[in-house]
Design a protein around this motif. Sequence first.
Motif, PDB file in Angstrom:
ATOM      1  N   CYS A   1      31.166  44.393  42.851  1.00 24.57           N
ATOM      2  CA  CYS A   1      32.330  45.159  43.296  1.00 24.57           C
ATOM      3  C   CYS A   1      33.633  44.615  42.721  1.00 24.57           C
ATOM      4  O   CYS A   1      33.780  43.410  42.524  1.00 24.57           O
TER       5      CYS A   1
ATOM      6  N   CYS B   1      32.604  49.894  43.048  1.00 24.33           N
ATOM      7  CA  CYS B   1      31.407  49.066  42.986  1.00 24.33           C
ATOM      8  C   CYS B   1      30.460  49.637  41.938  1.00 24.33           C
ATOM      9  O   CYS B   1      30.284  50.857  41.850  1.00 24.33           O
TER      10      CYS B   1
ATOM     11  N   HIS C   1      29.698  58.713  44.134  1.00 26.01           N
ATOM     12  CA  HIS C   1      28.869  57.859  43.270  1.00 26.01           C
ATOM     13  C   HIS C   1      28.363  58.704  42.114  1.00 26.01           C
ATOM     14  O   HIS C   1      27.889  59.819  42.314  1.00 26.01           O
TER      15      HIS C   1
ATOM     16  N   SER D   1      15.373  47.243  43.772  1.00 22.49           N
ATOM     17  CA  SER D   1      16.705  47.300  44.384  1.00 22.49           C
ATOM     18  C   SER D   1      17.732  47.780  43.370  1.00 22.49           C
ATOM     19  O   SER D   1      17.459  47.859  42.174  1.00 22.49           O
ATOM     20  N   LEU D   2      18.896  48.097  43.849  1.00 22.31           N
ATOM     21  CA  LEU D   2      20.040  48.457  43.005  1.00 22.31           C
ATOM     22  C   LEU D   2      21.185  47.515  43.365  1.00 22.31           C
ATOM     23  O   LEU D   2      22.043  47.844  44.184  1.00 22.31           O
ATOM     24  N   PRO D   3      21.190  46.315  42.780  1.00 19.19           N
ATOM     25  CA  PRO D   3      22.246  45.356  43.111  1.00 19.19           C
ATOM     26  C   PRO D   3      23.620  45.903  42.771  1.00 19.19           C
ATOM     27  O   PRO D   3      23.775  46.725  41.871  1.00 19.19           O
ATOM     28  N   GLU D   4      24.623  45.408  43.492  1.00 23.81           N
ATOM     29  CA  GLU D   4      25.998  45.856  43.293  1.00 23.81           C
ATOM     30  C   GLU D   4      26.901  44.704  42.886  1.00 23.81           C
ATOM     31  O   GLU D   4      26.697  43.565  43.307  1.00 23.81           O
TER      32      GLU D   4
ATOM     33  N   CYS E   1      26.462  58.103  37.917  1.00 28.68           N
ATOM     34  CA  CYS E   1      25.865  57.165  36.974  1.00 28.68           C
ATOM     35  C   CYS E   1      26.466  57.395  35.595  1.00 28.68           C
ATOM     36  O   CYS E   1      26.673  58.533  35.186  1.00 28.68           O
TER      37      CYS E   1
ATOM     38  N   TYR F   1      24.928  39.898  50.221  1.00 26.50           N
ATOM     39  CA  TYR F   1      24.271  38.826  49.481  1.00 26.50           C
ATOM     40  C   TYR F   1      24.520  37.512  50.203  1.00 26.50           C
ATOM     41  O   TYR F   1      25.579  37.306  50.794  1.00 26.50           O
TER      42      TYR F   1
ATOM     43  N   ASP G   1      26.552  49.582  40.436  1.00 27.89           N
ATOM     44  CA  ASP G   1      25.183  49.187  40.730  1.00 27.89           C
ATOM     45  C   ASP G   1      24.344  49.378  39.475  1.00 27.89           C
ATOM     46  O   ASP G   1      24.742  50.091  38.555  1.00 27.89           O
ATOM     47  N   TYR G   2      23.214  48.709  39.427  1.00 22.48           N
ATOM     48  CA  TYR G   2      22.364  48.748  38.243  1.00 22.48           C
ATOM     49  C   TYR G   2      20.906  48.537  38.641  1.00 22.48           C
ATOM     50  O   TYR G   2      20.615  47.966  39.680  1.00 22.48           O
ATOM     51  N   ARG G   3      20.026  49.015  37.803  1.00 19.35           N
ATOM     52  CA  ARG G   3      18.588  48.798  37.980  1.00 19.35           C
ATOM     53  C   ARG G   3      18.231  47.545  37.196  1.00 19.35           C
ATOM     54  O   ARG G   3      18.551  47.426  36.019  1.00 19.35           O
TER      55      ARG G   3
END
Length: 166
Positions: free
Chosen positions: A23, A108, A82, A18-21, A84, A147, A110-112
Amino acid sequence: MDQLWHNLHDMFDTDDGSLPEICIRNLSGTGVKDIWAYLTRLGASLNDGASFWHIAKDEDVPVDAVPNAAELVVSGEAASFHVCLRGIAFDGVVIPELGVFVFADSICLDYRMGPEWGPAQLRALFDLLRQLQSIDKDSVVTLPEEYNAEVRNQFAAAFAEYLKNA
């Protein structure tokens, strides 16, 4: 053991695909522009081909071809975008690559998840979040509504404790 890491490591240490966010919401237009400017001043490198859709020109434009691409999102001239960012560091600790979504009223990240995260990287990320939140006094750092409430509350409590001790 690092209490912050102890409380939140499940959100960072194991890559589940997943790529949780996280914000920063409730931003003014100025807040969005200033946070984007702050992020780009940190010396991070953009991913190759980073671009946004310029609505008026009806074309894709490289993010670094304009002084502040977020300003165009806020004004409605560009679509949300978006990119990176790699190489953001605080106190000599490099934060793993972060995705940045720029919207007219929020940003927001996001990260791995995975082994590149540890206590030092999480503290550096929280320091970044603290800096970003301070740019717009009415902003709120939060997890998205997707979430469950328990996870959102756990994150909010950890961030509040971090701010209190920072």
